[in-house]
Scaffold this active site. Structure first.
Site, PDB file in Angstrom:
ATOM      1  N   GLY A 243       0.837  -1.191   0.000  1.00  0.00           N
ATOM      2  CA  GLY A 243       0.000   0.000   0.000  1.00  0.00           C
ATOM      3  C   GLY A 243       0.869   1.236   0.000  1.00  0.00           C
ATOM      4  O   GLY A 243       2.046   1.184   0.358  1.00  0.00           O
ATOM      5  N   HIS A 244       0.290   2.341  -0.402  1.00  0.00           N
ATOM      6  CA  HIS A 244       1.009   3.615  -0.409  1.00  0.00           C
ATOM      7  C   HIS A 244       1.185   4.108   1.023  1.00  0.00           C
ATOM      8  O   HIS A 244       0.610   3.538   1.969  1.00  0.00           O
ATOM      9  CB  HIS A 244       0.238   4.654  -1.229  1.00  0.00           C
ATOM     10  CG  HIS A 244      -1.151   4.904  -0.709  1.00  0.00           C
ATOM     11  ND1 HIS A 244      -1.423   5.749   0.342  1.00  0.00           N
ATOM     12  CD2 HIS A 244      -2.346   4.384  -1.081  1.00  0.00           C
ATOM     13  CE1 HIS A 244      -2.716   5.763   0.592  1.00  0.00           C
ATOM     14  NE2 HIS A 244      -3.295   4.933  -0.256  1.00  0.00           N
ATOM     15  N   ASN A 245       1.967   5.167   1.204  1.00  0.00           N
ATOM     16  CA  ASN A 245       2.118   5.763   2.523  1.00  0.00           C
ATOM     17  C   ASN A 245       0.757   6.231   3.034  1.00  0.00           C
ATOM     18  O   ASN A 245       0.022   6.914   2.319  1.00  0.00           O
ATOM     19  CB  ASN A 245       3.084   6.961   2.460  1.00  0.00           C
ATOM     20  CG  ASN A 245       4.513   6.529   2.200  1.00  0.00           C
ATOM     21  OD1 ASN A 245       4.886   5.396   2.480  1.00  0.00           O
ATOM     22  ND2 ASN A 245       5.316   7.430   1.654  1.00  0.00           N
TER      23      ASN A 245
ATOM     24  N   GLU B  42       9.179  -3.345   5.836  1.00  0.00           N
ATOM     25  CA  GLU B  42       9.981  -2.524   4.916  1.00  0.00           C
ATOM     26  C   GLU B  42      11.473  -2.878   5.050  1.00  0.00           C
ATOM     27  O   GLU B  42      12.350  -2.019   4.983  1.00  0.00           O
ATOM     28  CB  GLU B  42       9.765  -1.030   5.194  1.00  0.00           C
ATOM     29  CG  GLU B  42       8.330  -0.558   5.045  1.00  0.00           C
ATOM     30  CD  GLU B  42       7.915  -0.354   3.593  1.00  0.00           C
ATOM     31  OE1 GLU B  42       8.692  -0.713   2.690  1.00  0.00           O
ATOM     32  OE2 GLU B  42       6.809   0.151   3.365  1.00  0.00           O
TER      33      GLU B  42
END
Length: 303
Positions: free
Chosen positions: A64-66, A190
């Protein structure tokens, strides 16, 4: 300190509250049902009605994006957040304060920056730290340190100072510190985002080998869809909710949707599509450069 350390004394092969674990244990290894979470300073939910399962032994990528909620979900899986509503079950335990250390012992977390994880002056000291924290006997600890470093290809660096290592080597040592604790699940938060392409390949190949050897469950929290392509299944988060889930092939067919969500498809897929637009006779769905090169080679570059 790594967030998966547990205080207390354990002997080899003995776990805390195993009789209680039996009351809760059921497949899948992680089950999340209708979970909501909101930070105190925010007006909207960071996680909104999240429901998902993780099967034992699978590699699940959560992308997903930030601001999509993936980092919040990672912290919840490690017991740093508790749901406002809903239920989370991890390795047979409900996510509640009385079980959080048991969950952290069974779920090992590898973070984004390996330098923030090191506490020992040498590689072996760092890997041993979590075992010492758990009260593992010295002879067992020595064996586990050597075995875990051997599995990630870092045994030759046993007495090396961690800050002399490359980024990929540091992250492999961090993984060794996790697997020495013999968790059921490895969570990569991450974990490859600060690495160069070679370091990223080293870490992901190591994780894949460990997963197959030890039947580990792997969860990869990432915005990098090339990393997610290694997974068995992908869940896409958007605005705190599950937007879509499926195999990598399924997800990467959502090409334009992924771009609209602030994500980027892997380079081999983009290159394959560009070549097809130029008239090259190649099939789609190549998730790695190796797959695309093989297809180009077998097709003899025919238009």
């Amino acid at each position: 300190m790594r967030a998966f350390f547990v205080y207390g004394t354990l002997s080899e092969g003995i776990t805390l509250r195993d009789e209680e674990r039996g009351k809760f244990m059921k497949e899948p290894i992680i089950s999340i049902r209708h979970v909501y979470f909101r930070y105190p300073e925010q007006q909207s939910d960071a996680l909104h009605d999240i429901s998902l399962d993780v099967a034992q032994g699978e590699w699940l990528a959560i992308v997903g994006h930030n601001g999509s909620g993936k980092s919040t979900l990672a912290k919840m899986l490690n017991g740093l957040h508790y749901p406002r509503e809903g239920e989370v079950m991890i390795s047979g335990f409900p996510l509640k304060e009385e079980y959080v250390w048991e969950i952290r012992r069974r779920l090992g977390m590898v973070f984004q920056n390996p330098d923030n994880q090191f506490v020992g002056t040498t590689v072996q000291d760092d890997v041993a730290f979590g075992l010492e924290n758990n009260g593992v006997p010295h002879d067992i600890m020595v064996r586990r340190v050597e075995e875990s470093l051997q599995r990630v290809g870092m045994l030759d660096f046993l007495n090396q100072e961690p800050h002399h290592l490359s980024g990929g080597q540091k992250q492999r040592v961090a993984i060794a510190g996790v697997i020495a604790l013999q968790p059921d699940i490895i969570l990569l938060d991450e974990a490859t985002s600060m690495l160069d392409p070679l370091g990223r390949e080293e870490v992901l190949s190591t994780v894949r080998e460990l997963k197959e050897e030890q039947k580990l469950t792997v969860i990869s929290i990432t915005h990098d869809l090339e990393e997610a392509a290694r997974a068995d299944r992908i869940i896409v988060l958007n605005q705190g909710s599950v937007y879509h889930e499926g195999t990598p092939d399924d997800i990467f067919q959502m090409n334009k949707e992924l771009i609209q969500l602030g994500l980027d498809v892997p380079f081999p897929i983009k290159l394959g599509e560009a070549l097809r637009r130029q008239g090259f006779d190649i099939q789609g769905g190549h998730l790695t450069e190796e797959e695309l090169v093989r297809e180009l080679w077998t097709s003899n570059f025919k238009k």
